[in-house]
Design an enzyme around this catalytic site. Structure first.
Site, PDB file in Angstrom:
ATOM      1  N   LEU A   1      34.079  26.260  42.192  1.00 24.92           N
ATOM      2  CA  LEU A   1      35.339  26.917  42.516  1.00 24.92           C
ATOM      3  C   LEU A   1      36.033  27.260  41.202  1.00 24.92           C
ATOM      4  O   LEU A   1      35.938  26.501  40.233  1.00 24.92           O
ATOM      5  CB  LEU A   1      36.253  26.004  43.345  1.00 24.92           C
ATOM      6  CG  LEU A   1      35.779  25.587  44.740  1.00 24.92           C
ATOM      7  CD1 LEU A   1      36.778  24.601  45.360  1.00 24.92           C
ATOM      8  CD2 LEU A   1      35.597  26.786  45.653  1.00 24.92           C
ATOM      9  N   ASP A   2      36.730  28.382  41.170  1.00 24.01           N
ATOM     10  CA  ASP A   2      37.516  28.717  39.984  1.00 24.01           C
ATOM     11  C   ASP A   2      38.549  27.626  39.720  1.00 24.01           C
ATOM     12  O   ASP A   2      38.980  26.921  40.642  1.00 24.01           O
ATOM     13  CB  ASP A   2      38.243  30.047  40.175  1.00 24.01           C
ATOM     14  CG  ASP A   2      37.294  31.236  40.176  1.00 24.01           C
ATOM     15  OD1 ASP A   2      36.187  31.098  39.640  1.00 24.01           O
ATOM     16  OD2 ASP A   2      37.674  32.293  40.726  1.00 24.01           O
ATOM     17  N   ARG A   3      38.977  27.512  38.471  1.00 24.32           N
ATOM     18  CA  ARG A   3      39.914  26.447  38.098  1.00 24.32           C
ATOM     19  C   ARG A   3      41.188  26.504  38.932  1.00 24.32           C
ATOM     20  O   ARG A   3      41.726  25.473  39.329  1.00 24.32           O
ATOM     21  CB  ARG A   3      40.255  26.560  36.603  1.00 24.32           C
ATOM     22  CG  ARG A   3      41.091  25.404  36.070  1.00 24.32           C
ATOM     23  CD  ARG A   3      41.272  25.500  34.571  1.00 24.32           C
ATOM     24  NE  ARG A   3      42.057  26.653  34.197  1.00 24.32           N
ATOM     25  CZ  ARG A   3      43.392  26.662  34.131  1.00 24.32           C
ATOM     26  NH1 ARG A   3      44.090  25.569  34.432  1.00 24.32           N
ATOM     27  NH2 ARG A   3      44.049  27.749  33.778  1.00 24.32           N
TER      28      ARG A   3
ATOM     29  N   THR B   1      41.541  27.756  41.969  1.00 22.29           N
ATOM     30  CA  THR B   1      41.282  27.673  43.405  1.00 22.29           C
ATOM     31  C   THR B   1      41.225  26.215  43.838  1.00 22.29           C
ATOM     32  O   THR B   1      40.569  25.395  43.188  1.00 22.29           O
ATOM     33  CB  THR B   1      39.966  28.373  43.764  1.00 22.29           C
ATOM     34  OG1 THR B   1      40.030  29.736  43.338  1.00 22.29           O
ATOM     35  CG2 THR B   1      39.714  28.334  45.262  1.00 22.29           C
TER      36      THR B   1
END
Length: 374
Positions: free
Chosen positions: A158-160, A162
């Protein structure tokens, strides 16, 4: 990118290139870290600050100038200035202190655990694995510290910024089986879902007129962007096939500004980089707080550099993009026929933001409260 790695450089005090020695300047503290950039022929005559900005793709020009002022040197320890003109094959050394990073005081909420898998509710702002900037403050490191060094393998990322469901494997076999499911993207017999079913919740600026819609648009890296991570919708016949199913769960308005927002459930049919954010932005409804695909992608550089202004924060409305991994469902890797479903409720920052808005109309798709309190 023209960065030279440490193994190419050899010892910091050793010879490099045409008999040159790389010397740590006296004013640079011991233990400092050096990044080395080599100027390619096509950059001849470019201002140093422009060149550094072009190489550090998440960095604003203001930040590049600050980096140069604090620690840009030639290999012989001569100071460099932002308005210097670079020459082909020139080496530029950027010295900086080691990152002063402290592990955050956070306990990761366990959503599911068995002998093979571990699922956590990842908070926004914490990266999933170590990087050049983040080591202690990562999901993997936090879990290792909390679980006596247990080796855990990330099943996906997951993106930081998100939040939401993040799955890790506890055995090599489980890791292999789960990653195979993520990679194949096939449907189960008699079902319409992908083998791995993923649902996200997004709060958007603006609201689509349709209650349910599907975005099918190929994606590719944006070659016009100076950021090496930005995606865009590709022309027909180009890029990677990408599709997202969307359902508007609610529409609300800011009573002070009159601005419209929507809570959208996004179901992935493919798993491309930044897929949901790009697809929603392509509909004219970007994710609230999105620094890269929102009102101005310069916010991305200023955010990475810690240089957001009060005006920037007012524009973004949230400290992070309003995207949350709400549901992950897949075949259990060690229990044939068992379908594992893991859910995470909308976190307080997004729930509070949504609650601060006024309802516009009831959704025909699903009651909003169901997703705030999954």
């Amino acid at each position: 990118m023209t960065r030279i790695s440490a193994h190419e450089l050899g010892a910091t005090e050793g010879p490099f290139g045409r008999g040159m020695k790389v010397v740590r300047p006296d004013e640079v503290p011991e233990g400092s870290v050096v990044s080395i950039l080599r100027v390619p022929p096509e950059a001849k005559g470019m201002r140093l600050d422009r060149f550094v900005q072009s190489q550090l793709r998440r960095t604003s020009r203001t930040r590049a100038q600050k980096i140069i002022a604090l620690g840009a040197y030639a290999p012989d320890a001569r100071r460099l200035r932002g308005n210097d003109r670079v020459q082909p094959e020139q080496l530029i050394l950027l010295w900086r202190p080691p990152w002063d990073e402290k592990a955050p005081d956070v306990t990761l909420r366990i959503l599911h655990e068995d002998a093979h898998l571990l699922a956590v509710d990842k908070p926004a702002g914490i990266p999933v694995h170590p990087t050049a900037r983040y080591h202690q403050s990562t999901v993997v490191k936090l879990l290792e510290n909390a679980r006596d060094g247990e080796r855990l393998m990330l099943s996906h990322r997951l993106d930081r910024e998100t939040s939401g469901v993040l799955l890790l494997a506890r055995t090599s076999e489980a890791d292999r089986q789960v990653k195979w499911q993520f990679a194949r993207g096939a449907t189960r017999p008699g079902a319409q879902e992908r083998s791995v079913h993923k649902e996200y919740l997004a709060i958007t600026w603006g609201a689509d007129e349709e209650d349910a819609f599907r975005v099918e648009a190929p994606l590719e890296l944006d070659p016009t962007s100076r950021y090496g991570v930005k995606m865009r919708v590709a022309r027909p016949g180009e890029g990677l096939p990408s599709a997202t199913r969307c359902a508007v769960l609610g529409r609300r308005r800011n009573p002070a500004t009159g601005r419209l927002y929507a809570l959208v459930r996004c179901t992935l049919e493919t798993g491309r980089q930044h897929q949901i954010r790009v697809h929603l932005a392509s509909r004219g409804t970007p994710v609230v707080g999105d620094k890269l695909y929102g009102p101005d992608d310069e916010l991305f550089a200023r955010g990475a550099d810690g240089l957001l202004t009060d005006e920037d924060r007012e524009t973004l409305e949230l400290d992070r993009h309003a995207l949350h991994a709400a549901v992950l469902e897949l075949d259990h890797p060690a229990d044939e026929g068992r379908r594992l479903r893991v859910e995470a409720p909308l976190p307080p920052d997004l729930a509070d933001f949504w609650a601060s808005l006024e309802d516009v109309a009831a959704s025909v798709s699903a009651p909003t409260d169901q997703y705030i309190g999954i």
